[in-house]
Scaffold this active site. Structure first.
Site, PDB file in Angstrom:
ATOM      1  N   SER A  52      -3.883  -3.358   0.602  1.00  0.00           N
ATOM      2  CA  SER A  52      -2.688  -4.120   0.966  1.00  0.00           C
ATOM      3  C   SER A  52      -3.053  -5.566   1.270  1.00  0.00           C
ATOM      4  O   SER A  52      -4.105  -5.836   1.852  1.00  0.00           O
ATOM      5  CB  SER A  52      -2.066  -3.466   2.208  1.00  0.00           C
ATOM      6  OG  SER A  52      -1.094  -4.320   2.765  1.00  0.00           O
ATOM      7  N   GLY A  53      -2.176  -6.491   0.918  1.00  0.00           N
ATOM      8  CA  GLY A  53      -2.440  -7.911   1.139  1.00  0.00           C
ATOM      9  C   GLY A  53      -2.375  -8.331   2.594  1.00  0.00           C
ATOM     10  O   GLY A  53      -3.245  -9.047   3.081  1.00  0.00           O
ATOM     11  N   HIS A  54      -1.357  -7.860   3.306  1.00  0.00           N
ATOM     12  CA  HIS A  54      -1.121  -8.429   4.639  1.00  0.00           C
ATOM     13  C   HIS A  54      -2.052  -7.901   5.718  1.00  0.00           C
ATOM     14  O   HIS A  54      -1.988  -8.348   6.855  1.00  0.00           O
ATOM     15  CB  HIS A  54       0.349  -8.250   5.046  1.00  0.00           C
ATOM     16  CG  HIS A  54       0.716  -6.870   5.465  1.00  0.00           C
ATOM     17  ND1 HIS A  54       0.869  -6.528   6.784  1.00  0.00           N
ATOM     18  CD2 HIS A  54       0.958  -5.760   4.755  1.00  0.00           C
ATOM     19  CE1 HIS A  54       1.209  -5.231   6.855  1.00  0.00           C
ATOM     20  NE2 HIS A  54       1.265  -4.760   5.632  1.00  0.00           N
ATOM     21  N   ALA A 103       0.820  -1.210   0.000  1.00  0.00           N
ATOM     22  CA  ALA A 103       0.000   0.000   0.000  1.00  0.00           C
ATOM     23  C   ALA A 103       0.856   1.263   0.000  1.00  0.00           C
ATOM     24  O   ALA A 103       0.448   2.287  -0.530  1.00  0.00           O
ATOM     25  CB  ALA A 103      -0.938  -0.003   1.189  1.00  0.00           C
ATOM     26  N   THR A 104       2.043   1.195   0.585  1.00  0.00           N
ATOM     27  CA  THR A 104       2.911   2.374   0.560  1.00  0.00           C
ATOM     28  C   THR A 104       3.230   2.750  -0.885  1.00  0.00           C
ATOM     29  O   THR A 104       3.148   3.916  -1.272  1.00  0.00           O
ATOM     30  CB  THR A 104       4.206   2.112   1.366  1.00  0.00           C
ATOM     31  OG1 THR A 104       3.865   2.047   2.752  1.00  0.00           O
ATOM     32  CG2 THR A 104       5.220   3.222   1.169  1.00  0.00           C
ATOM     33  N   CYS A 129       6.643   6.414  24.295  1.00  0.00           N
ATOM     34  CA  CYS A 129       7.648   5.486  24.776  1.00  0.00           C
ATOM     35  C   CYS A 129       7.693   4.187  23.994  1.00  0.00           C
ATOM     36  O   CYS A 129       8.615   3.409  24.144  1.00  0.00           O
ATOM     37  CB  CYS A 129       7.445   5.203  26.257  1.00  0.00           C
ATOM     38  SG  CYS A 129       8.536   6.221  27.249  1.00  0.00           S
ATOM     39  N   THR A 136       8.982  -7.382 -13.151  1.00  0.00           N
ATOM     40  CA  THR A 136       8.329  -8.686 -13.261  1.00  0.00           C
ATOM     41  C   THR A 136       7.359  -8.881 -12.105  1.00  0.00           C
ATOM     42  O   THR A 136       7.687  -8.590 -10.957  1.00  0.00           O
ATOM     43  CB  THR A 136       9.393  -9.808 -13.267  1.00  0.00           C
ATOM     44  OG1 THR A 136      10.189  -9.635 -14.440  1.00  0.00           O
ATOM     45  CG2 THR A 136       8.756 -11.185 -13.287  1.00  0.00           C
ATOM     46  N   GLN A 168      -7.066  -0.241   5.734  1.00  0.00           N
ATOM     47  CA  GLN A 168      -7.687  -0.809   6.936  1.00  0.00           C
ATOM     48  C   GLN A 168      -9.148  -1.175   6.724  1.00  0.00           C
ATOM     49  O   GLN A 168      -9.738  -1.851   7.564  1.00  0.00           O
ATOM     50  CB  GLN A 168      -7.561   0.177   8.110  1.00  0.00           C
ATOM     51  CG  GLN A 168      -6.132   0.476   8.516  1.00  0.00           C
ATOM     52  CD  GLN A 168      -5.426  -0.714   9.138  1.00  0.00           C
ATOM     53  OE1 GLN A 168      -6.039  -1.727   9.483  1.00  0.00           O
ATOM     54  NE2 GLN A 168      -4.115  -0.621   9.261  1.00  0.00           N
TER      55      GLN A 168
END
Lengths: 152, 386
Positions: free
Chosen positions: B200-202, B72-73, B324, B238, B180
């Protein structure tokens, strides 16, 4: 209640990778079983440092007897490193004279915990600052008495 | 003990069915889809084509409107830089929001260096972009609006449909980072009225390293990568055939299970939220109470710093907006844009439930949180019994 500390000053902008796995076993042990949690009633000196907007605040109270720190307790709002260094510094100061205690620095606290992730070193400054603030408070409170003692 | 995974907005595990579908393309079906002279190439080409149809179907697009990317980036970069460079003769103004993913924000910042003007719209306390503010910001130099579908940190579902309507009315292109939302809630490009959309796939139980950009027919973009003319010349290189097959399967399966799963996760999330609110005082919800992603919960536990809370519930994989836990030691820019007080931003916890999570796990988390929040508050100099 939140104390009004204002906004976090942009003092700690650094960039490096870090993850929780980098905490040493000793840091985790102190985080899970922190020593000397609480507040001493009627302490000889107390110091509160940090800022909730920055994500950490530590309150340290000490009991001084005959120039020696006989007890120390802390309360800390902060990350794992902040809690572990708070716990460690209370252990380190107990039994030390004021002069000896003043030799404790954030580095010696971090070393006693087998080190901290680089990015977390600033958290150990909290412990050093709280210790110095508590000692300063103690000295202020006893300044009159010390003078009296010298005069006698 | 196995750590219970509740960070599904960060990534999701690869579904076994999807891995199975990918396996042949990681082993004996290794052909290059560009090899037109033999069967190895043909079967790879067919696999890529099939996956393209599967992706298109999930978002209600035509297969030829799908461009595969490395994630997605890249899809966000391709959309924003691609449109900016292709339409720079029409204008130089881009509108986005302050709570976008860094893939959008940093791309916009980069374009500012090239002379583009970018408006970063503020959001309300729920993390919602006001469509009327978008309208009010459009000028005759505006060439692109980029507003995310669902915020990854606080789960707020943005009024993308309304923004899309305004964009159409004004004749401005509209891109949405739907990473998302896609595969979790209905994400149809005609309904959302987007001209470009990144997925995005993941994030939907597919593999990492694969994503796609939807590009409405007729929209021009300048490619980022030049080379052998793959993906209609829009993305040379490819094809990542196993990844593409995985993304296709992930889209297909998501389409099949999404509605039921969204309902289940909403119930599970509400159980978690109610359980926490009943057991622990002074907890604040970050994000929108209703318009939010089914599995997402983002809470601030006053007087307790986020990282220390995460360390204390070590049997759970969750995350925090606290400075943090970030490598930059800055609080979540999303929470800050929502005007969450800085002190409370350090106290935030993000829990993202997914397919593997059960009621038992949720109840266990409620138990652990209430125990440890009490312990850490006892230790906090800011806390006084109220």
């Amino acid at each position: 209640m939140w104390l009004d500390f204002g906004r976090c000053p942009p003092c700690i902008k650094r960039c490096s990778m870090y993850n929780l796995e980098e905490y040493s076993a000793k840091v985790m042990e102190h985080y899970q079983n922190p020593r000397n949690v609480g507040e001493i009633v009627d302490p000889s000196g107390e110091g509160t440092v940090g800022n909730p907007a920055c994500g950490d605040v530590m309150k340290l109270t000490i009991k001084v007897d005959n120039g020696r720190i006989v007890d120390a307790k802390f309360k800390t709002f902060g990350c794992g490193a902040a809690i572990a260094t708070s716990s460690m510094v209370t252990e380190m100061v107990k039994g030390k004279t004021i002069e000896e205690a003043l030799k404790i620095t954030n580095k010696t606290v971090a070393e006693a915990l087998d080190g901290l992730p680089k990015i977390k070193m600033h958290c150990s400054v909290l412990a050093e600052d709280a210790l110095r603030a508590a000692i300063e408070d103690f000295r202020k409170k006893t300044a009159g008495q010390e003078k009296n003692a010298q005069n006698n | 003990m196995k750590i219970i995974y509740m960070d599904h907005n960060a990534t999701t595990p690869l579904d076994a069915e999807i891995l199975e579908a990918m396996m042949p393309y990681l082993t004996n079906k290794f052909g290059n889809p560009s090899s037109s002279t033999h069967a190895y190439g043909w079967e790879a080409r067919r696999a890529v084509d099939e996956a393209r149809s599967q992706v298109a179907e999930l978002i209600g697009a035509h297969p030829e409107e799908i461009v595969f990317t490395s994630g997605a980036t890249e899809a966000d970069n391709l959309a924003i830089k691609g449109v900016a460079h292709a339409y720079r003769d029409r204008g130089n103004h881009i509108i986005t929001s302050q709570i976008e993913h860094k893939a959008v924000l940093e791309t916009c910042k980069f374009l500012e260096k090239e002379g583009f003007k970018v408006t970063y719209l503020p959001v309300d306390r729920y993390g919602m972009v006001d469509p009327e503010k978008v309208r009010g910001t459009i000028t005759d130099r505006t060439i692109l609006i980029s507003i995310m579908f669902v915020n990854s940190e606080v789960g707020t579902i943005e009024p993308v449909e309304k923004i899309g309507e305004i964009a159409r009315e004004k004749g401005v292109l509209f891109h949405s980072d739907a990473v998302q939302g896609a595969g979790k809630i209905e994400t149809k490009v005609d309904k959302l009225k987007t001209d470009l959309l990144a997925i995005s796939g993941h994030k939907m139980y597919g593999p990492k390293g694969i994503g796609a950009l939807y590009l409405k027919k007729g929209v021009k973009i300048e490619p980022l990568l030049h080379g052998g003319g793959h993906e209609r010349g829009l993305r040379a290189g490819t094809e990542n055939v196993p990844g593409i097959v995985g993304l296709g399967k992930a889209c297909q399966k998501a389409g099949r299970v999404m509605d039921e799963e969204a309902e289940r996760l909403t119930k599970l999330r509400n159980r978690l939220y109610q359980g926490i609110m009943n057991r622990i005082k002074r907890v604040y919800l970050n994000g929108h109470p209703e318009k939010r992603l089914p599995g997402n919960l983002n809470l601030s536990f006053e007087f307790v710093e986020g990282e220390s809370l995460i360390l204390s519930v070590k049997n759970f994989a969750i995350s925090s907006g606290s400075a943090c836990t970030s490598s930059s030691l800055e609080s979540s820019y999303v929470l800050l844009a929502m005007q969450v007080p800085e002190a409370l931003s350090h106290c935030s916890l993000r829990i993202c439930l997914g397919r593997s999570n059960t009621e038992e796990e949720v109840d266990y988390l409620i138990e652990e949180l209430s125990k440890n929040v009490a312990r850490l508050r006892e230790m906090s100099p800011l806390y006084k019994e109220v």
